[in-house]
Scaffold this active site. Structure first.
Site, mmCIF file in Angstrom:
data_model
loop_
_atom_site.group_PDB
_atom_site.id
_atom_site.type_symbol
_atom_site.label_atom_id
_atom_site.label_comp_id
_atom_site.label_asym_id
_atom_site.label_seq_id
_atom_site.Cartn_x
_atom_site.Cartn_y
_atom_site.Cartn_z
ATOM 1 N N TYR A 101 7.170 -7.141 2.962
ATOM 2 C CA TYR A 101 7.743 -7.178 1.612
ATOM 3 C C TYR A 101 9.010 -8.015 1.675
ATOM 4 C CZ TYR A 101 10.578 -5.884 -2.400
ATOM 5 O OH TYR A 101 11.373 -5.940 -3.530
ATOM 6 N N GLU A 189 9.861 -10.950 -6.206
ATOM 7 C CA GLU A 189 9.386 -10.312 -4.981
ATOM 8 C C GLU A 189 7.977 -10.769 -4.627
ATOM 9 O OE1 GLU A 189 7.539 -6.070 -6.556
ATOM 10 O OE2 GLU A 189 9.628 -6.115 -5.896
#
Length: 382
Positions: A101, A189
């Site tokens: 991530y 993201e």
């Protein structure tokens, strides 16, 4: 403004972030053509702006045309967490061995942007932050100087990313921050950022949200906003028509108020008393019958709502006028589908409380008691 996955991936790819080969489709036949272009195996991904698409059945891996047709027929037109799916992204499958991530947002507490890296990619990052915050490496950024290369490397190594891909991951993180900064982003993201068996990094998903007030500086993003306005959340589209500030949430207690601060306080109290907010709905100044009716129509249309709490403060608009508006609005319904709790305060609040038709609503003297009652109703209805 929230970009769709396919739009965010286009922005990321243009900036140099590796992304899978993909094509957009709105029909089954278009999906077949797209799969012929990207190759098998591939993923069919619902293009709606909601998390957890995979668990909800909005993402499916297929190996051939028969499987693709079946998946596309099921996903296109489906209702996914209250959102209608009009389009799918057909994307080449990634042979991955690890999921990371990477993200950028604003840390309001620190008053600075923050970049984040975690080796626990592919899952809900909010859950990771709550249950295992040490798994997320963070670096705060001075916006005057931007993200220094050493900061990106430090975040990557602190997260425990393998050394042989650390440089590539740091490069993606640096690019992501630059995009966030250049495009006036609020959030950006990649989850997951996949590591392939050949040790390449590929953005398998993409999220980018942009400050609406800065869109005038980005005509390319404004075009994306118009292009992306297909299907989606019908309630949010209806809110635009009515002129309401509305955000759909995942809970079952509907919330209506006249003022953003008032609504936010109500949301916090619903959570505090053990409930879960279904929406943020600010109807603004004035609460005449038509406006109240429109607000109730929206909240009642949300199948997740099990109760409604009205939090109204009478300022320039008098409480007795608000009460008349609520009565007229509720009387326009043949049957009130969910229990409604009302709290009035401010100018002529006492007169308004006396006017409210208690056959149609439950009247509470304080905001706390109104929220508690709405949470109780929601639990009974659920």
């Amino acid at each position: 403004m929230k970009l769709h996955e396919y739009q965010a991936k286009g922005v990321f790819a243009d900036a140099g972030v590796p992304t899978p080969k993909s094509a957009l489709a709105s029909t089954v036949d278009e999906a077949v053509d797209a799969a012929d272009e990207v190759g098998y195996p591939c993923a069919v991904k619902a293009q709606v702006q909601v998390g957890g698409r995979g668990k909800a059945g909005g993402i499916e891996l297929v190996d051939d045309e028969d499987e693709l047709r079946e998946a596309a027929e099921r996903i296109i037109g489906m209702d996914l967490k209250g959102l209608h799916v009009d389009r799918v992204l057909v994307e080449e499958a990634v042979d991955f061995v690890d999921e990371l991530y990477v993200g950028v947002t604003m840390d309001r507490g620190e008053g600075k942007p923050v970049v984040m890296v975690s080796t626990e990619g592919g899952v809900d990052i909010e859950q990771v932050a709550e249950e295992n915050p040490e798994a997320i490496a963070r670096e705060h950024v001075d916006p005057a100087f931007g993200l220094h290369p050493y900061q990106a490397r430090r975040a990557v190594f602190s997260a425990g990313v393998d050394r042989d891909v650390a440089t590539d991951v740091a490069r993606v993180l640096t690019t992501l921050y630059s995009l966030w900064d250049d495009k006036d982003g609020t959030d950006a993201e990649i989850n997951p950022l996949m590591i392939t068996s050949d040790r390449e990094v590929i953005a398998a998903d993409a999220v980018m949200n942009v400050d609406d007030d800065a869109l005038f500086r980005h005509p390319d993003l404004q075009e994306m906003e118009e292009e992306g306005d297909v299907g989606g959340d019908e309630l949010e589209q209806k809110a635009d028509e009515y002129g309401f500030d509305y955000v759909r949430l995942s809970g079952n207690v509907g919330i209506i108020g006249n003022g953003a601060g008032l609504v936010m306080t109500t949301l916090d109290l619903v959570d505090y008393y053990g409930g879960s907010p279904a929406n943020f709905l600010d109807i603004g100044g004035g609460a005449k019958a038509e406006r109240v009716t429109n607000a109730l129509d929206m909240v009642f249309s949300d199948e997740n709502v099990d109760s409604v709490v009205f939090n109204i403060f009478g300022g320039i608009t008098r409480g007795d006028e608000v009460a008349k508006g609520i009565n007229e609005a509720l009387e326009s319904f043949d049957e009130i589908p969910k229990p409604v709790v009302v709290r009035l305060a401010g100018t002529n609040a006492e007169e308004g409380m006396e006017i409210l038709n208690t056959d149609l609503v439950t009247v509470e003297a304080t905001l706390e008691s109104a929220v508690q009652r709405a949470v109780e109703y929601a639990e009974e209805e659920a």
